[in-house]
Design an enzyme around this catalytic site. Structure first.
Site, PDB file in Angstrom:
ATOM      1  N   HIS A  90       0.853  -1.186   0.000  1.00 14.51           N
ATOM      2  CA  HIS A  90       0.000   0.000   0.000  1.00 14.51           C
ATOM      3  C   HIS A  90       0.888   1.234   0.000  1.00 14.51           C
ATOM      4  O   HIS A  90       1.862   1.304   0.752  1.00 14.51           O
ATOM      5  CB  HIS A  90      -0.901   0.029   1.239  1.00 14.51           C
ATOM      6  CG  HIS A  90      -1.725   1.283   1.305  1.00 14.51           C
ATOM      7  ND1 HIS A  90      -2.909   1.418   0.611  1.00 14.51           N
ATOM      8  CD2 HIS A  90      -1.510   2.466   1.934  1.00 14.51           C
ATOM      9  CE1 HIS A  90      -3.398   2.627   0.813  1.00 14.51           C
ATOM     10  NE2 HIS A  90      -2.573   3.288   1.614  1.00 14.51           N
ATOM     11  N   ASP A 180     -15.386   2.659   6.971  1.00 18.06           N
ATOM     12  CA  ASP A 180     -14.391   3.634   6.507  1.00 18.06           C
ATOM     13  C   ASP A 180     -15.009   4.630   5.540  1.00 18.06           C
ATOM     14  O   ASP A 180     -14.664   5.809   5.558  1.00 18.06           O
ATOM     15  CB  ASP A 180     -13.196   2.933   5.861  1.00 18.06           C
ATOM     16  CG  ASP A 180     -12.156   3.961   5.420  1.00 18.06           C
ATOM     17  OD1 ASP A 180     -11.684   4.709   6.298  1.00 18.06           O
ATOM     18  OD2 ASP A 180     -11.861   4.055   4.223  1.00 18.06           O
ATOM     19  N   ARG A 187     -14.855  12.824   7.841  1.00 18.64           N
ATOM     20  CA  ARG A 187     -13.559  13.481   8.130  1.00 18.64           C
ATOM     21  C   ARG A 187     -13.266  14.580   7.119  1.00 18.64           C
ATOM     22  O   ARG A 187     -12.739  15.634   7.463  1.00 18.64           O
ATOM     23  CB  ARG A 187     -12.433  12.429   8.097  1.00 18.64           C
ATOM     24  CG  ARG A 187     -12.380  11.553   9.320  1.00 18.64           C
ATOM     25  CD  ARG A 187     -11.490  10.347   9.073  1.00 18.64           C
ATOM     26  NE  ARG A 187     -10.124  10.722   8.777  1.00 18.64           N
ATOM     27  CZ  ARG A 187      -9.266   9.966   8.092  1.00 18.64           C
ATOM     28  NH1 ARG A 187      -9.637   8.776   7.647  1.00 18.64           N
ATOM     29  NH2 ARG A 187      -8.051  10.372   7.864  1.00 18.64           N
ATOM     30  N   SER A 202      -8.003   3.887   8.962  1.00 17.18           N
ATOM     31  CA  SER A 202      -8.644   3.860   7.648  1.00 17.18           C
ATOM     32  C   SER A 202      -7.882   2.925   6.698  1.00 17.18           C
ATOM     33  O   SER A 202      -8.462   2.024   6.079  1.00 17.18           O
ATOM     34  CB  SER A 202      -8.676   5.288   7.099  1.00 17.18           C
ATOM     35  OG  SER A 202      -9.003   5.309   5.745  1.00 17.18           O
ATOM     36  N   LYS A 206      -8.739  -1.465   5.850  1.00 15.50           N
ATOM     37  CA  LYS A 206      -8.999  -1.948   4.489  1.00 15.50           C
ATOM     38  C   LYS A 206      -7.977  -3.010   4.085  1.00 15.50           C
ATOM     39  O   LYS A 206      -8.306  -4.002   3.447  1.00 15.50           O
ATOM     40  CB  LYS A 206      -8.975  -0.769   3.505  1.00 15.50           C
ATOM     41  CG  LYS A 206     -10.219   0.105   3.652  1.00 15.50           C
ATOM     42  CD  LYS A 206     -10.202   1.305   2.733  1.00 15.50           C
ATOM     43  CE  LYS A 206      -9.236   2.345   3.192  1.00 15.50           C
ATOM     44  NZ  LYS A 206      -9.385   3.670   2.605  1.00 15.50           N
TER      45      LYS A 206
HETATM   46  N1  URA Z   1      -6.009   6.969   2.394  1.00 14.72           N
HETATM   47  C1  URA Z   1      -6.982   6.298   3.066  1.00 14.72           C
HETATM   48  O1  URA Z   1      -7.445   5.257   2.610  1.00 14.72           O
HETATM   49  N2  URA Z   1      -7.399   6.785   4.234  1.00 14.72           N
HETATM   50  C2  URA Z   1      -6.912   7.919   4.786  1.00 14.72           C
HETATM   51  O2  URA Z   1      -7.348   8.289   5.856  1.00 14.72           O
HETATM   52  C3  URA Z   1      -5.909   8.615   4.077  1.00 14.72           C
HETATM   53  C4  URA Z   1      -5.472   8.116   2.876  1.00 14.72           C
END
Ligand code: URA
Length: 467
Positions: A90, A180, A187, A202, A206
């Protein structure tokens, strides 16, 4: 009998800096996704919770509980029926960052080379990727420039592709980590995006919902990254590595520099083209940084999966897989399995069809010393390659080609960038943005290395790498 959990108690506790229990966190997140439950939080209460977390922070235990509650807020992808090591990467987002397009086939080739007698790959790469966000590009937008490529596989089709090809690349499904989606949108409205704890929960919820055995994080820092300073990036990396490791996933973070576009191109199809060129052994000198980062990340992924003694051995293996043509064969297999037309890779340059282009040349001789890479990313977005709003269409053929890298000596009049767009009227503003951000100096600039540090849980102090 356990004490009843009330949203107001949760908010007051967090407001006063007191730690929440795992049960409280779980109950709150359940209410976020099931708003018709009795006592579920209202929008105002969700906003208050996020702001309290933003201001007060979380203990490691609270962060683990929040991430876990979000991870299981919907469907999860279960890689265990594949009976192989599931590993993913990621990135926190960058400009011209196309490493996923190379990592998936490199790792798939490594996994397929070690199939069990039952035909199970030695490792698999279940990549669930995102779309362009702000000034940064998105893997899905790039893949969808390949005619027919389907990024919306069902989880059953995803599993079947992984079994056959060793890797598959899809988008977030509506049922995966729904908490999320709700929290992220909130947010964005209330100014709590920049919280290391909320970013960690977040991203990691995932990634952990992919039930990974191994995860390599590319945490970027510099003018084109969301984290502008080394300290911020290191703190985020440590939180994410700690959260992944505590959840049972072997997790490593590589801190990397994002102060200019990675590689030769930034855009959508142009980035696929650059990767195909590399897989077909057409190595362009301006892709050297992309290759170095890709092999570094692949080296860690192979090492975590037990396919390389250490990250350096993994780096060499990744180079060998790319050079042997095995990665290209794996790429063709993955693209075909996801419905893509592989004939466009025969001459990828001829599939690049912008309606208009413009060259930006150096206005003085000297060293190309700096640029605001976020501005470069916004220029790419304004050319049509990114979105102003979620859901906007993106152009396949918009983007930029870089002709020089930071630290290089350039002559007055030498081309620095070529801009591409599908609409000639979109060229002026990005051209001005690029001209304004490029700095050419007489003295050589002092540039940080591309790979800065590696953060591992066993040694959170972070070991220097190729300084
Ligand atoms: N990418 C995400 O998936 N979540 C965040 O909070 C910031 C970047």
């Amino acid at each position: 009998m356990s004490k009843p959990i009330h949203v107001l108690d949760i908010l007051q506790q967090k407001r006063d800096g007191l730690a929440l229990s795992g049960e409280q966190m779980e109950s709150f997140i359940r209410g976020v996704t099931q708003r018709d439950l009795p006592g579920a939080p209202t929008d105002a209460q969700i906003a208050a919770f996020l702001m309290a977390v933003f201001l007060r922070g979380l203990t490691p235990q609270e962060l683990a509980s929040l991430t876990n509650a979000m991870r299981f807020s919907g469907e999860t992808f279960d890689a265990s029926p594949l009976r192989t090591f599931a590993v993913d990467k990621h990135s926190t987002g960058g400009v011209g960052d196309k490493t996923s397009l190379l990592l998936a086939p490199i790792l798939a080739a490594a996994g397929l080379a070690e199939c069990t007698p039952e035909g199970v790959p030695g490792l698999c790469v279940p990549m669930i990727s995102g779309r362009s966000l702000g000034h940064t590009g998105g893997t899905l937008d790039k893949l969808e420039t390949i005619p027919g490529f389907n990024t919306q596989l069902s989880l059953a089709e995803f599993t079947a592709t992984l079994r056959r090809c060793g890797a598959a690349l899809i988008g977030q499904t509506p049922t995966l980590v729904p908490a999320d989606r709700i929290l992220y949108a909130m947010r964005d409205h209330i100014g709590t995006i920049e919280s290391p704890n909320l970013i960690t929960a977040s991203i990691m919820s995932k990634k952990l919902a992919e039930s990974l055995n191994g995860l390599v994080l590319d945490v970027k820092t510099g003018s084109g990254a969301f984290m502008r300073t080394d300290q911020e990036a290191r703190h985020l990396a440590e939180l994410m590595v700690q959260t992944g490791t505590l959840a049972g996933t072997r997790t490593v973070a590589v801190l990397t520099t994002m102060h200019q576009p990675l590689g030769r191109f930034a855009g959508n199809w142009v980035e696929v083209w650059e990767c195909v060129d590399l897989m077909q052994h057409h190595e362009h000198p301006l892709s050297a940084d992309l290759l170095h980062l890709t092999h570094t990340l692949a080296g860690w992924m192979l090492h975590l999966a037990g396919k390389a003694e250490d990250a350096q051995a993994g780096y060499l293996r990744s180079q060998q897989i790319l050079r042997s043509g095995a990665a290209y064969q794996a790429w063709l297999r993955i693209v075909a399995a996801q419905g893509g037309d592989t004939s466009v890779f025969t001459t990828p340059a001829s599939f690049h069809r912008p309606a208009a282009s413009r060259v930006i040349a150096a206005d003085a001789a000297g060293y190309l010393a700096s640029m605001d890479c976020t501005q470069v990313g916004w220029a790419v977005q304004r050319l049509g390659a990114g979105r102003a709003r979620p859901g906007d269409p993106v152009s396949a053929h918009a983007g930029i080609e870089c002709h020089a890298k930071l630290g290089q000596v350039v002559q007055r009049g030498q081309p620095l960038f070529t801009l591409f767009s599908e609409d000639a009227r979109l060229l002026d503003e990005p051209a001005d943005m690029l001209r304004q951000t490029l700095q050419i100096t007489e003295a050589a600039p002092d540039l940080p290395p591309l790979i800065r540090e590696v953060v591992q849980y066993a040694s959170p102090a972070a070991a220097p790498l190729d300084r």
